[in-house]
Design an enzyme around this catalytic site. Structure first.
Site, mmCIF file in Angstrom:
data_model
loop_
_atom_site.group_PDB
_atom_site.id
_atom_site.type_symbol
_atom_site.label_atom_id
_atom_site.label_comp_id
_atom_site.label_asym_id
_atom_site.label_seq_id
_atom_site.Cartn_x
_atom_site.Cartn_y
_atom_site.Cartn_z
ATOM 1 C CD GLU A 180 -2.690 11.338 5.410
ATOM 2 O OE1 GLU A 180 -3.047 10.503 4.552
ATOM 3 O OE2 GLU A 180 -1.808 11.099 6.241
ATOM 4 C CG ASN A 186 -6.412 5.069 -1.066
ATOM 5 O OD1 ASN A 186 -6.770 3.952 -1.430
ATOM 6 N ND2 ASN A 186 -5.614 5.834 -1.786
ATOM 7 C CB THR A 192 -1.258 6.120 -6.759
ATOM 8 O OG1 THR A 192 -0.782 6.918 -5.672
ATOM 9 C CG2 THR A 192 -0.235 5.052 -7.063
ATOM 10 C CB SER A 217 -5.472 10.865 1.291
ATOM 11 O OG SER A 217 -5.222 9.491 1.384
ATOM 12 N N GLY A 218 -6.771 9.493 -1.537
ATOM 13 C CA GLY A 218 -7.865 8.682 -2.070
ATOM 14 C C GLY A 218 -8.501 9.255 -3.319
ATOM 15 C CB SER A 267 -3.258 5.405 1.680
ATOM 16 O OG SER A 267 -2.804 6.720 1.858
ATOM 17 C CB SER A 268 1.086 6.818 -1.910
ATOM 18 O OG SER A 268 0.269 6.527 -3.009
ATOM 19 N N GLY A 285 -1.471 12.536 -0.654
ATOM 20 C CA GLY A 285 -2.443 13.624 -0.731
ATOM 21 C C GLY A 285 -2.781 14.213 0.619
HETATM 22 N N1 ADP Z 1 -9.514 6.220 -12.713
HETATM 23 C C1 ADP Z 1 -9.953 5.333 -11.819
HETATM 24 N N2 ADP Z 1 -10.791 4.336 -12.199
HETATM 25 C C2 ADP Z 1 -11.237 3.445 -11.301
HETATM 26 N N3 ADP Z 1 -10.922 3.446 -9.991
HETATM 27 C C3 ADP Z 1 -10.098 4.412 -9.542
HETATM 28 C C4 ADP Z 1 -9.568 5.399 -10.435
HETATM 29 N N4 ADP Z 1 -8.792 6.229 -9.703
HETATM 30 C C5 ADP Z 1 -8.823 5.765 -8.440
HETATM 31 N N5 ADP Z 1 -9.603 4.664 -8.337
HETATM 32 C C6 ADP Z 1 -9.882 3.889 -7.091
HETATM 33 O O1 ADP Z 1 -9.589 4.703 -5.963
HETATM 34 C C7 ADP Z 1 -8.596 4.101 -5.136
HETATM 35 C C8 ADP Z 1 -7.669 5.168 -4.584
HETATM 36 O O2 ADP Z 1 -6.911 5.734 -5.627
HETATM 37 P P1 ADP Z 1 -5.384 6.164 -5.415
HETATM 38 O O3 ADP Z 1 -4.838 6.497 -6.774
HETATM 39 O O4 ADP Z 1 -4.673 5.152 -4.611
HETATM 40 O O5 ADP Z 1 -5.585 7.496 -4.547
HETATM 41 P P2 ADP Z 1 -4.458 8.539 -4.079
HETATM 42 O O6 ADP Z 1 -3.142 8.092 -4.664
HETATM 43 O O7 ADP Z 1 -4.925 9.846 -4.621
HETATM 44 O O8 ADP Z 1 -4.480 8.517 -2.581
HETATM 45 C C9 ADP Z 1 -7.901 3.092 -6.038
HETATM 46 O O9 ADP Z 1 -7.400 2.001 -5.298
HETATM 47 C C10 ADP Z 1 -9.005 2.659 -6.987
HETATM 48 O O10 ADP Z 1 -9.779 1.658 -6.368
HETATM 49 MG MG MG Z 2 -1.371 7.575 -3.808
#
Ligand code: ADP
Ligand code: MG
Ligand code: NAG
Ligand code: NAG
Ligand code: NAG
Length: 614
Positions: free
Chosen positions: A433, A211, A167, A162-163, A214-215, A431
């Site tokens: 967690e 996060n 996404t 997670s984080g 977070s999804s 993810g």
């Molecule tokens: N490629 C990237 N470039 C810049 N910031 C990113 C990138 N990937 C993730 N982030 C930052 O990390 C945060 C969490 O990413 P997210 O995709 O929501 O995580 P996950 O879906 O894996 O839980 C996002 O809100 C963003 O602020």
């Molecule tokens: Mg996500």
């Protein structure tokens, strides 16, 4: 181990830095009890080695290899080598992407990078994966190319804790397809595909301590292409929304973004009749005790959510029903039950008004439960705690229905009547967690990730190795970490889920009894532990981490009972009926047949034969 280790560099475990570099400064012969090391700060260390407990440390790669853009180019491929290489690339060259064969590894930079513009998409379009710097666009291009060249449907799987940035990565992959697969005639299709993201994030994402975005659901989007490889439509499937969040959030966490977005927009003229005020005033939005996220403007995000609804062709009248339902859930949460109601009666009134339910009926339902026995049916009043649970169950049920309805309508908007020639799928789930308190939701999420990891193993290691062996390429078998034993612990006969289902069927089943049965059955399992200080929790050693789960509430959440009374309330509703009951009356109902596979107990086959949903 026979090789000459003198003046060789190694990695030793370190409680703080995880891995620390060191140099061997004295000849080592097999059987010696210590290794003489010099650390990077010039101090020396006698490092204990033995045949059983302390194995010889991992060897470092020659400097010339470090920084390679493909991990498979390293001479030694183990945890410290992988971490060191990724770290050097990130810190010294600002590269967040690295290949590991066909897999792209991404590091979350936690700051906006200027590497996702249209000019970068164009630069990657049409190129070979190996010719360019590693990038999510290179992976997307590879999928697009293989779909077109090899006439094969493709899927991109995004995984990570997670984080980690799943996404965001999935969104960039979709943006790539929207750009290179854009149709010259009808641009609105790809815009619609992209518009599904802000909506899904508003209704399915929330702030957790890991996060801010977070999804709390899994999704698989299939983008459909014509025979000219232009986007013609898309379809989305979602998995297991975390319903419990609607009525409960841990400290510093939030409910789904949509609630805060709507509250932040409560003063707009069109929302006057919703009776909303600040999110601080509602129980369901204030349990985390902080309604704000740094850097996020909920009112602005709400505008984006509405624009996306409109772009997807969700009519104004439907949008206003959606917002009424969201508001009604907040009022429902503020209803004080079966106690003095002075001063609070406005919320039950608001709830009834918004959903068009009769007040008397609602009051009755909230405090009474129907009991059906073999011979007769009678009505019994509930205790306060029971009534609060029933109220929360109704709130969760309404939200889950609304979520499904919105997904269904996004799918209608993305549906194409023309024949889909091929597709590219993007899987983005919740993810792995672990929190201070982990419950049924974390268990399900981590189980899903365990399965995904297995898929990854089988793809990257098993299939790859079979390929090499088939081609008679010399290749030493990698001893990869097979997580089948952990999966067996969860899903095999008499596994954790099986015992949980059994306990749910026992008339007087309890979380405590289930815990005792788990201890009895699994105390010898390598992936299971009973915590020393607790008799109502258990530990699973997952591939990613050890997680302690609190058994409290597992039975209730696994049963996920929807009471008849709840349905009756919604049936009586004048406003939301179309949305809230559409799944009962609609011929589009998708789940019908239970899986015959004993490993997929409780999963249902859906209209499309390749899909099973839980
Ligand atoms: N490629 C990237 N470039 C810049 N910031 C990113 C990138 N990937 C993730 N982030 C930052 O990390 C945060 C969490 O990413 P997210 O995709 O929501 O995580 P996950 O879906 O894996 O839980 C996002 O809100 C963003 O602020
Ligand atoms: Mg996500
Ligand atoms: C979460 O996603 C929404 C929608 O894409 C975006 O507006 C918001 O800024 C994101 N929040 C964070 C903290 O990244
Ligand atoms: C790809 O998927 C489409 C449906 O979208 C299907 O008609 C087609 O046969 C599939 N192609 C292959 C090669 O499996
Ligand atoms: C669990 O522990 C509590 C308190 O430590 C004790 O009261 C209870 O009887 C125990 N339950 C079982 C089933 O051992």
């Amino acid at each position: 181990h026979q090789q000459n280790l003198d003046f060789t560099r190694v990695w030793i475990p370190d409680p703080e830095e995880v891995w620390k570099g060191a140099e061997i400064i004295k000849d080592y012969k097999e059987g010696d009890p210590v290794l003489h090391l010099k650390l990077e700060d010039e101090t020396t260390l006698e490092y204990q080695v033995g045949p059983n407990q302390n194995p010889l440390p991992f060897l470092r790669n020659p400097d010339i290899l470090v920084g390679e853009n493909d991990l498979t180019a390293l001479s030694y491929l183990h945890e410290p080598a992988v971490l060191h290489n990724l770290r050097v690339r990130f810190l010294e060259s600002n590269h967040i992407y690295t290949y590991c064969g066909i897999v792209l590894v991404a590091i979350n930079p936690y700051e906006p990078l200027q590497i996702y513009g249209e000019e970068v998409i164009n630069a990657y379009s049409g190129q070979n994966m190996g010719d360019m710097d590693p990038h999510i666009f290179a992976v997307a291009e590879e999928a697009y190319k293989q779909m077109a060249r090899d006439e094969r449907n493709q899927s991109i799987i995004v995984s990570g804790e997670s984080g980690a940035g799943k996404t965001v990565s999935a969104k960039y992959a979709m943006r790539f397809f929207a750009t290179v697969g854009g149709s010259s005639t009808d641009t609105s299709v790809e815009e619609k595909v992209l518009a599904s993201s802000p909506i899904m994030e508003a209704i399915g994402n929330a702030k957790t301590t890991r996060n801010d975005n977070s999804s709390r659901f899994g999704k698989y989007i299939q983008i459909g292409f014509s025979r000219h490889y232009h986007i013609i439509g898309a379809n989305m499937r979602t998995y297991l929304l975390e319903k419990s969040r609607v009525v409960f959030q841990a400290e510093e966490e939030r409910n789904y973004h949509i609630f805060y977005q709507l509250c932040a927009s409560a003063s707009l003229p069109e929302f006057q009749d919703l009776g909303l005020t600040s999110a601080e005033d509602f129980t369901y939005t204030s349990l985390g005790e902080n309604i704000f996220i740094e850097g996020v403007n909920d009112a602005e995000d709400f505008c984006k959510t509405r624009e996306a609804f409109t772009l997807l062709g969700i009519k104004d009248s439907s949008q206003s029903s959606i917002f009424r339902i969201v508001a009604s859930i907040l009022h429902l949460g503020n209803i004080q039950i079966c106690s003095e109601r002075d001063g609070e009666s406005c919320h039950i009134l608001s709830f009834c008004k918004l959903l068009g339910v009769e007040l008397q009926q609602m009051e009755h339902w909230l405090c009474h439960r129907k009991l059906v026995t073999a011979s007769e049916t009678y009505v019994k009043s509930m205790g306060a705690k029971q009534a609060v649970n029933a109220r929360d169950a109704l709130a969760k049920h309404i939200y889950a229905r609304l979520f499904d309805w919105i997904v269904e309508h996004i799918n209608k908007a993305l549906h194409t009547s023309s024949k889909q020639h091929s597709f590219i799928g993007v899987l983005d789930i919740y993810g792995f967690e672990t929190f201070e308190v982990n419950s049924f939701e974390q268990f399900c999420i981590n189980y899903a990730n365990e399965k995904l990891q297995q898929q990854f193993n089988s793809h990257v290691f098993k299939l790859e190795q079979e390929e090499y062996m088939k081609e008679l390429i010399p290749w030493t078998l990698i001893d990869f970490h097979d997580n089948q034993p952990c999966i067996d612990l969860i899903e095999a006969r008499l596994g954790i889920l099986d015992l949980l289902d059994e306990e749910c069927k026992v008339p007087k089943g309890t979380d405590q009894n289930w815990a005792q049965k788990l201890y009895k059955q699994h105390s010898n399992s390598a992936h299971f532990q009973k915590p020393r200080m607790s008799n109502i929790s258990f530990i699973v050693i997952h591939f990613a981490d050890k997680v302690e789960y609190q058994c409290d509430g597992f039975l209730e959440k696994n049963r996920d009972t929807v009471y008849e009374e709840q349905i009756n309330i919604l049936k009586a509703s004048q406003v939301g009926t179309r949305i809230l009951l559409s799944f009962h009356s609609d011929e589009e109902q998708i789940c019908c047949e239970e899986s015959p596979n004993p490993n997929m107990k409780g999963w249902n086959r859906c209209s499309s034969p390749s899909w099973w949903i839980s």
